[in-house]
Design an enzyme around this catalytic site. Sequence first.
Site, PDB file in Angstrom:
ATOM      1  N   SER A  48      -1.217  -9.191   1.740  1.00  0.00           N
ATOM      2  CA  SER A  48      -1.027  -8.107   2.701  1.00  0.00           C
ATOM      3  C   SER A  48      -1.976  -6.936   2.451  1.00  0.00           C
ATOM      4  O   SER A  48      -2.308  -6.202   3.383  1.00  0.00           O
ATOM      5  CB  SER A  48       0.421  -7.607   2.656  1.00  0.00           C
ATOM      6  OG  SER A  48       0.775  -7.165   1.354  1.00  0.00           O
ATOM      7  N   ASP A  73       7.571   2.820  -0.564  1.00  0.00           N
ATOM      8  CA  ASP A  73       6.590   1.758  -0.788  1.00  0.00           C
ATOM      9  C   ASP A  73       5.358   2.395  -1.429  1.00  0.00           C
ATOM     10  O   ASP A  73       4.605   3.121  -0.775  1.00  0.00           O
ATOM     11  CB  ASP A  73       6.222   1.103   0.545  1.00  0.00           C
ATOM     12  CG  ASP A  73       5.244  -0.064   0.396  1.00  0.00           C
ATOM     13  OD1 ASP A  73       4.587  -0.171  -0.659  1.00  0.00           O
ATOM     14  OD2 ASP A  73       5.126  -0.859   1.343  1.00  0.00           O
ATOM     15  N   HIS A 110       1.567  -0.467  -0.591  1.00  0.00           N
ATOM     16  CA  HIS A 110       0.721  -0.557   0.592  1.00  0.00           C
ATOM     17  C   HIS A 110       0.202   0.829   0.986  1.00  0.00           C
ATOM     18  O   HIS A 110       0.708   1.851   0.522  1.00  0.00           O
ATOM     19  CB  HIS A 110       1.500  -1.209   1.732  1.00  0.00           C
ATOM     20  CG  HIS A 110       1.908  -2.610   1.409  1.00  0.00           C
ATOM     21  ND1 HIS A 110       3.130  -2.922   0.842  1.00  0.00           N
ATOM     22  CD2 HIS A 110       1.250  -3.794   1.554  1.00  0.00           C
ATOM     23  CE1 HIS A 110       3.206  -4.229   0.641  1.00  0.00           C
ATOM     24  NE2 HIS A 110       2.083  -4.783   1.065  1.00  0.00           N
TER      25      HIS A 110
END
Length: 394
Positions: free
Chosen positions: A120, A364, A367
């Site tokens: 990702s 998070d 990311h």
Amino acid sequence: MKVLAVLALVAAAAPFLRAAGQGGEGDDGAGPLPFAVGAAPAGCDIGQGEWVRDEAARPWYQEWECPYIQPQLTCQAHGRPDKGYQNWRWQPRGCSLPSFNATMMLEMLRGKRMLFVGDSLNRGQYVSLLCLLHRAIPDGAKSFETVDSLSIFRAKNYDATIEFYWAPMLAESNSDDAVVHRVDDRVIRGAPMDKHSRFWQGAHILVFNSYLWWTAGDKIKILRGADNDLSKDIVEMKAAEAYRLVLYQVVRWLELNADPKNSRAFFVTASPTHTDSSAWGDETEGGNCYDQTTPIGDASYWGSTSREMLRVTEEVLATSRVPVGVVNITQLSEYRRDGHTQTYKKQWAEPTPEQRADPRSYADCTHWCLPGVADTWNELLYWKLFFPSNDQAL
């Protein structure tokens, strides 16, 4: 149009052509690397430098105007109150290189296929590149589709595709489903690479990454042979050594399938996380990237990124008989505690009342918001692709 764009490209590269010859050579010194139009000045290490504020030129695009950003990365749309994370530019120490030019890059990709392969974070870099390029293409002359693990952006006027292929561990694994892949007990097949590598065939530019998915534990399970019965023929191996095995498989595939005369391969190094604020001197209990709005100023800062994994990457890629460019994003990204999505993203599950009472608990810190840090990764890739060092095989 094509002639003018190429002339503009050569004009932009002229100072670097004069300073360093006709572009970085391959490891055999036989001639310029494919796509190279110039070379970085001697001694220019683009991985060493500092972040400087540049509100005049950053960001290169707005979040709302790029239709390719996944909702997991649209921080402004999900309520992030600050925008300062978008305004930082990476300045290599002691040298400068041409600014990213979308039209020039598209011209160089004319008739070509560029493919990102990884997880990702690699997909975030891929989407960033689409955002950097798409405004230079008329609306009717581009398209985007995703089928299973493969996403394809087409720049029709250039007969070019820029693609992303989901393979978070590069080898075949039980995390290969492009949607349902959040598993803790990870199993890989160390060889052969056939399931994934058949999608890599024919790419003129390959951009690999793999790191995050190897750090979930000290050991990785490896399924040997062609039998898909997970109840037998499984061995455990130290994660770093299993990673080494898989990277060797990738290198061997490149040696057998990549033509160094008309293709290039790159490996993007580890993207760091910022899950413990005590690492940068903030002793707040439970502190992490949440509510961070500025980069870390300590040039010697190093977080939790595994030096062992980085060393394995360097050692294995150094064995390759075809050039593999290393895009070293790790150190410069270590400073960017402010660039993560934090809580400002589409959540996979609705936060509990307890989590909402303490946003740090579900922030998070892996990311990155777009626009943001991943745009700089593409700037480094741009430099490595078009202006490699004369002594650069890696």
